[in-house]
Design a protein around this motif. Structure first.
Motif, PDB file in Angstrom:
ATOM      1  N   ILE A 415      -1.402  10.009   0.976  1.00  0.00           N
ATOM      2  CA  ILE A 415      -0.387   9.203   0.291  1.00  0.00           C
ATOM      3  C   ILE A 415      -0.261   7.822   0.927  1.00  0.00           C
ATOM      4  O   ILE A 415      -0.126   6.808   0.221  1.00  0.00           O
ATOM      5  CB  ILE A 415       0.964   9.958   0.297  1.00  0.00           C
ATOM      6  CG1 ILE A 415       0.884  11.138  -0.687  1.00  0.00           C
ATOM      7  CG2 ILE A 415       2.130   9.027  -0.052  1.00  0.00           C
ATOM      8  CD1 ILE A 415       2.053  12.095  -0.598  1.00  0.00           C
ATOM      9  N   GLU A 416      -0.322   7.755   2.238  1.00  0.00           N
ATOM     10  CA  GLU A 416      -0.267   6.454   2.910  1.00  0.00           C
ATOM     11  C   GLU A 416      -1.436   5.578   2.485  1.00  0.00           C
ATOM     12  O   GLU A 416      -1.286   4.370   2.269  1.00  0.00           O
ATOM     13  CB  GLU A 416      -0.262   6.641   4.434  1.00  0.00           C
ATOM     14  CG  GLU A 416       1.009   7.244   4.994  1.00  0.00           C
ATOM     15  CD  GLU A 416       2.238   6.391   4.725  1.00  0.00           C
ATOM     16  OE1 GLU A 416       2.105   5.147   4.616  1.00  0.00           O
ATOM     17  OE2 GLU A 416       3.343   6.958   4.608  1.00  0.00           O
ATOM     18  N   GLU A 417      -2.613   6.166   2.375  1.00  0.00           N
ATOM     19  CA  GLU A 417      -3.791   5.403   1.943  1.00  0.00           C
ATOM     20  C   GLU A 417      -3.597   4.876   0.517  1.00  0.00           C
ATOM     21  O   GLU A 417      -3.945   3.727   0.209  1.00  0.00           O
ATOM     22  CB  GLU A 417      -5.031   6.288   2.013  1.00  0.00           C
ATOM     23  CG  GLU A 417      -5.428   6.725   3.412  1.00  0.00           C
ATOM     24  CD  GLU A 417      -6.583   7.719   3.404  1.00  0.00           C
ATOM     25  OE1 GLU A 417      -7.112   7.985   2.297  1.00  0.00           O
ATOM     26  OE2 GLU A 417      -6.947   8.236   4.474  1.00  0.00           O
ATOM     27  N   VAL A 418      -3.064   5.713  -0.372  1.00  0.00           N
ATOM     28  CA  VAL A 418      -2.868   5.313  -1.770  1.00  0.00           C
ATOM     29  C   VAL A 418      -1.830   4.202  -1.871  1.00  0.00           C
ATOM     30  O   VAL A 418      -2.008   3.219  -2.610  1.00  0.00           O
ATOM     31  CB  VAL A 418      -2.452   6.540  -2.617  1.00  0.00           C
ATOM     32  CG1 VAL A 418      -1.967   6.107  -3.994  1.00  0.00           C
ATOM     33  CG2 VAL A 418      -3.615   7.509  -2.742  1.00  0.00           C
ATOM     34  N   ILE A 419      -0.731   4.321  -1.106  1.00  0.00           N
ATOM     35  CA  ILE A 419       0.313   3.292  -1.140  1.00  0.00           C
ATOM     36  C   ILE A 419      -0.243   1.951  -0.659  1.00  0.00           C
ATOM     37  O   ILE A 419       0.039   0.886  -1.239  1.00  0.00           O
ATOM     38  CB  ILE A 419       1.515   3.737  -0.279  1.00  0.00           C
ATOM     39  CG1 ILE A 419       2.266   4.868  -0.995  1.00  0.00           C
ATOM     40  CG2 ILE A 419       2.448   2.562   0.013  1.00  0.00           C
ATOM     41  CD1 ILE A 419       3.401   5.462  -0.171  1.00  0.00           C
ATOM     42  N   ALA A 420      -1.059   2.015   0.378  1.00  0.00           N
ATOM     43  CA  ALA A 420      -1.641   0.770   0.898  1.00  0.00           C
ATOM     44  C   ALA A 420      -2.620   0.158  -0.095  1.00  0.00           C
ATOM     45  O   ALA A 420      -2.741  -1.070  -0.187  1.00  0.00           O
ATOM     46  CB  ALA A 420      -2.347   1.063   2.225  1.00  0.00           C
ATOM     47  N   ALA A 421      -3.324   1.001  -0.864  1.00  0.00           N
ATOM     48  CA  ALA A 421      -4.352   0.511  -1.790  1.00  0.00           C
ATOM     49  C   ALA A 421      -3.777   0.044  -3.122  1.00  0.00           C
ATOM     50  O   ALA A 421      -4.447  -0.688  -3.863  1.00  0.00           O
ATOM     51  CB  ALA A 421      -5.382   1.623  -2.038  1.00  0.00           C
ATOM     52  N   GLN A 422      -2.553   0.454  -3.473  1.00  0.00           N
ATOM     53  CA  GLN A 422      -2.006   0.106  -4.795  1.00  0.00           C
ATOM     54  C   GLN A 422      -0.604  -0.486  -4.657  1.00  0.00           C
ATOM     55  O   GLN A 422       0.394   0.120  -5.094  1.00  0.00           O
ATOM     56  CB  GLN A 422      -1.979   1.355  -5.689  1.00  0.00           C
ATOM     57  CG  GLN A 422      -3.357   1.953  -5.931  1.00  0.00           C
ATOM     58  CD  GLN A 422      -3.406   2.813  -7.184  1.00  0.00           C
ATOM     59  OE1 GLN A 422      -2.726   2.530  -8.166  1.00  0.00           O
ATOM     60  NE2 GLN A 422      -4.226   3.844  -7.151  1.00  0.00           N
ATOM     61  N   PRO A 423      -0.497  -1.682  -4.075  1.00  0.00           N
ATOM     62  CA  PRO A 423       0.828  -2.298  -3.875  1.00  0.00           C
ATOM     63  C   PRO A 423       1.550  -2.599  -5.192  1.00  0.00           C
ATOM     64  O   PRO A 423       2.785  -2.539  -5.242  1.00  0.00           O
ATOM     65  CB  PRO A 423       0.507  -3.575  -3.101  1.00  0.00           C
ATOM     66  CG  PRO A 423      -0.933  -3.864  -3.419  1.00  0.00           C
ATOM     67  CD  PRO A 423      -1.589  -2.527  -3.557  1.00  0.00           C
ATOM     68  N   GLN A 424       0.808  -2.909  -6.266  1.00  0.00           N
ATOM     69  CA  GLN A 424       1.457  -3.230  -7.532  1.00  0.00           C
ATOM     70  C   GLN A 424       2.167  -2.009  -8.123  1.00  0.00           C
ATOM     71  O   GLN A 424       3.294  -2.094  -8.615  1.00  0.00           O
ATOM     72  CB  GLN A 424       0.433  -3.768  -8.533  1.00  0.00           C
ATOM     73  CG  GLN A 424       1.054  -4.255  -9.842  1.00  0.00           C
ATOM     74  CD  GLN A 424       2.081  -5.354  -9.622  1.00  0.00           C
ATOM     75  OE1 GLN A 424       1.795  -6.374  -8.985  1.00  0.00           O
ATOM     76  NE2 GLN A 424       3.309  -5.162 -10.114  1.00  0.00           N
ATOM     77  N   ALA A 425       1.512  -0.841  -8.061  1.00  0.00           N
ATOM     78  CA  ALA A 425       2.130   0.378  -8.566  1.00  0.00           C
ATOM     79  C   ALA A 425       3.369   0.726  -7.760  1.00  0.00           C
ATOM     80  O   ALA A 425       4.386   1.186  -8.300  1.00  0.00           O
ATOM     81  CB  ALA A 425       1.129   1.540  -8.540  1.00  0.00           C
ATOM     82  N   VAL A 426       3.301   0.484  -6.434  1.00  0.00           N
ATOM     83  CA  VAL A 426       4.462   0.737  -5.578  1.00  0.00           C
ATOM     84  C   VAL A 426       5.607  -0.186  -5.967  1.00  0.00           C
ATOM     85  O   VAL A 426       6.771   0.236  -6.093  1.00  0.00           O
ATOM     86  CB  VAL A 426       4.078   0.550  -4.097  1.00  0.00           C
ATOM     87  CG1 VAL A 426       5.326   0.619  -3.213  1.00  0.00           C
ATOM     88  CG2 VAL A 426       3.052   1.586  -3.671  1.00  0.00           C
ATOM     89  N   ALA A 427       5.275  -1.456  -6.195  1.00  0.00           N
ATOM     90  CA  ALA A 427       6.306  -2.416  -6.597  1.00  0.00           C
ATOM     91  C   ALA A 427       6.909  -2.047  -7.944  1.00  0.00           C
ATOM     92  O   ALA A 427       8.124  -2.165  -8.152  1.00  0.00           O
ATOM     93  CB  ALA A 427       5.712  -3.825  -6.639  1.00  0.00           C
ATOM     94  N   ASP A 428       6.074  -1.628  -8.872  1.00  0.00           N
ATOM     95  CA  ASP A 428       6.576  -1.226 -10.195  1.00  0.00           C
ATOM     96  C   ASP A 428       7.543  -0.058 -10.081  1.00  0.00           C
ATOM     97  O   ASP A 428       8.599  -0.042 -10.735  1.00  0.00           O
ATOM     98  CB  ASP A 428       5.406  -0.826 -11.102  1.00  0.00           C
ATOM     99  CG  ASP A 428       4.573  -2.020 -11.529  1.00  0.00           C
ATOM    100  OD1 ASP A 428       5.059  -3.166 -11.380  1.00  0.00           O
ATOM    101  OD2 ASP A 428       3.426  -1.805 -12.004  1.00  0.00           O
ATOM    102  N   PHE A 429       7.220   0.933  -9.245  1.00  0.00           N
ATOM    103  CA  PHE A 429       8.106   2.090  -9.089  1.00  0.00           C
ATOM    104  C   PHE A 429       9.448   1.659  -8.510  1.00  0.00           C
ATOM    105  O   PHE A 429      10.510   2.071  -8.974  1.00  0.00           O
ATOM    106  CB  PHE A 429       7.443   3.147  -8.196  1.00  0.00           C
ATOM    107  CG  PHE A 429       8.354   4.309  -7.891  1.00  0.00           C
ATOM    108  CD1 PHE A 429       8.506   5.343  -8.814  1.00  0.00           C
ATOM    109  CD2 PHE A 429       9.074   4.351  -6.698  1.00  0.00           C
ATOM    110  CE1 PHE A 429       9.370   6.402  -8.537  1.00  0.00           C
ATOM    111  CE2 PHE A 429       9.922   5.417  -6.419  1.00  0.00           C
ATOM    112  CZ  PHE A 429      10.075   6.439  -7.349  1.00  0.00           C
ATOM    113  N   ARG A 430       9.384   0.828  -7.488  1.00  0.00           N
ATOM    114  CA  ARG A 430      10.618   0.398  -6.831  1.00  0.00           C
ATOM    115  C   ARG A 430      11.438  -0.526  -7.727  1.00  0.00           C
ATOM    116  O   ARG A 430      12.635  -0.713  -7.497  1.00  0.00           O
ATOM    117  CB  ARG A 430      10.287  -0.264  -5.500  1.00  0.00           C
ATOM    118  CG  ARG A 430       9.832   0.770  -4.453  1.00  0.00           C
ATOM    119  CD  ARG A 430       9.347   0.164  -3.174  1.00  0.00           C
ATOM    120  NE  ARG A 430       9.111   1.206  -2.160  1.00  0.00           N
ATOM    121  CZ  ARG A 430       8.399   1.036  -1.072  1.00  0.00           C
ATOM    122  NH1 ARG A 430       7.819  -0.162  -0.831  1.00  0.00           N
ATOM    123  NH2 ARG A 430       8.240   2.025  -0.201  1.00  0.00           N
TER     124      ARG A 430
END
Length: 467
Positions: A415-430
């Protein structure tokens, strides 16, 4: 005058090919499709002079089974009769049937909440088959006769005119099919011609008690066609009467292509057939003890089984009907549950995946999914491999390395690897876009080769994104 001012009155005549090994009055195979045209015949079913018929005991037994399942009164003494008429598919010039002393009378069948009275159940022989269409070798003006089907045992079930809609006629025929399959007398596949439903249709003004003039509908090869044919005929008769005409008693065919009924011939009465007792067959005595034994040996009937499946397995009415109408599917459900699987999960899997596994292997597969060893997608892959190889599902999981990763520490690293690789998806969720979790979970699934326990991964991912 609207259609609602008229009441349809429908009686049914249903012919069923019995699942016997041989024909009704000879030793020819009853599998009339297995041989080339006219390759499965003998002097008896060809109607050649000097030959004598012998009644098929298995066919008699199957008719009695169906009769007792329909709560009929089985005759102690019965006989065969000759029904005389000429048609190219009837080689003898008569059909061996039953007239005044049928095997059974006076039963009933529950269709939904309506009880349909059964007039009679009798046994006869089938006719041959006419082929009218032209092909590369024959002109369209030629008709060909195949007598492979001539002599196949045929049961006829006649109802009283207790049905009052096209839907009810269809449901009655389906209920009969399910009953015949349950007691093992016929596969009753309508599209294969093993069940032929003929509807006698009339209409009368609402509130009247006298019956109108009826027509008999033939050439129907599916339950949907039966409903459409009856509905069309009801409307046709109402139109004729409202225009001041009279309905003619006749036999009408159903054209699936044109979605309409059409005149075939005038309707015959019993005296037109000049019935008389079949001189080459002795009367039959049906021992009451034997009949009682067949009655006591009946399996659970469809209406009772549907009720049990709803209460015991918590199935919906539609799902219970799906299982009851297919004995193999029903058996798989029951035996898989007996092997330890949960009923509702088993039913859903069978409906969706149509497994060819045995009940023990299917129960094992469903337990692996329920225990989160594998997910549903992996379960379908395991099913395919287990069906192809014959190996147990657990062996397949180990051989293919499909066990789900449920270890939280291992998943947390992914999960840490995925979060680091997809910052836009993380931003969209937040930012409140919940659908962004789907993209992130898809990435977790991809990085773990589809082995991640997505339920655990989803919880860990949401916790991490909320920090």
């Amino acid at each position: 005058m609207p259609l609602s001012d008229w009441e349809p009155v429908i009686g049914m005549e249903v012919h069923v090919q019995l699942a016997t090994r041989t024909k009704m009055f000879c030793g020819c195979s009853s599998d009339y499709l297995a041989a080339p045209p006219n390759g499965n015949v003998c002097p008896v079913c060809l109607g050649l002079p000097g030959v004598l018929p012998t009644a098929n005991e298995s066919a008699v037994e199957k008719v009695v089974k169906a009769a007792v399942a329909l709560q009929c009164e089985v005759a102690e003494h019965t006989k065969f009769d000759r029904k005389n008429y000429f048609y190219p598919d009837l080689p003898k010039g008569y059909q061996i049937s039953q007239y005044d002393l049928p095997i059974a009378r006076g039963g009933s069948l529950l269709v939904g909440e309506r009880t349909v009275r059964i007039t009679r159940v009798h046994l006869e022989e089938d006719t041959g088959k006419l082929l009218h269409a032209g092909d590369a070798l024959h002109s369209a003006e030629e008709s060909l006769v195949d007598l492979n089907r001539a002599g196949v045992p045929l049961m006829e079930v006649v109802s009283e005119p207790d049905l009052h809609s096209a839907e009810a006629a269809r449901d009655y025929a389906i209920e009969l099919r399910d009953l015949f399959r349950a007691v093992g007398v016929s596969e009753a596949d309508m599209e294969k011609g093993q069940l032929r439903a003929e509807a006698n249709v009339s209409v009368r003004k609402v509130g009247e008690s006298a019956l109108g003039v009826k027509t008999e509908l033939k050439n129907i090869n599916s339950f949907r066609a039966l409903q459409r044919a009856v509905a069309h005929e009801i409307e046709r008769q109402v139109d004729v009467l409202e225009e001041g005409g009279q309905v003619v008693q006749e036999t009408r065919g159903w054209s699936e292509a044109q979605q309409r009924t059409f005149t075939q011939r005038s309707k015959e009465e019993a005296h037109d057939y000049r019935y008389f007792p079949e001189p080459d067959l002795p009367p039959l005595h049906l021992d009451s003890g034997w009949v009682s034994h067949l009655r006591q040996a009946l399996p659970e009937l469809p209406a009772r089984k549907r009720e049990r499946f709803r209460s015991q397995y918590r199935l919906s009415e539609s799902d219970a009907r799906l299982f009851v109408e297919d004995p193999d599917r029903s058996r798989l459900l029951e035996e898989t549950v007996a092997a330890g699987a949960e009923a509702r999960i088993t039913a859903n899997w069978i409906i969706a995946a149509d497994p060819k596994l045995g009940p023990a292997h299917l129960a094992e597969l469903l337990r692996l999914i329920e225990q989160a060893v594998i997910n549903r997608d992996q379960g379908r892959e395991v099913q395919r491999e287990a069906e192809a190889s014959g190996r147990q599902p657990q062996e397949v999981v180990q051989a293919l390395g499909l066990a789900q990763v449920s270890d939280e520490a291992a998943l947390a690293g992914v999960i840490e690897e995925v979060i680091a690789a997809q910052p836009q998806a993380v931003a969209d969720f937040r930012a409140g876009r919940q659908q962004a979790v789907g993209a992130l979970l898809g990435a977790v699934k991809e990085r773990t080769g589809g082995t991640a326990n997505l339920k655990v991964a989803s919880r860990l991912l949401r916790d991490r994104l909320s920090q």
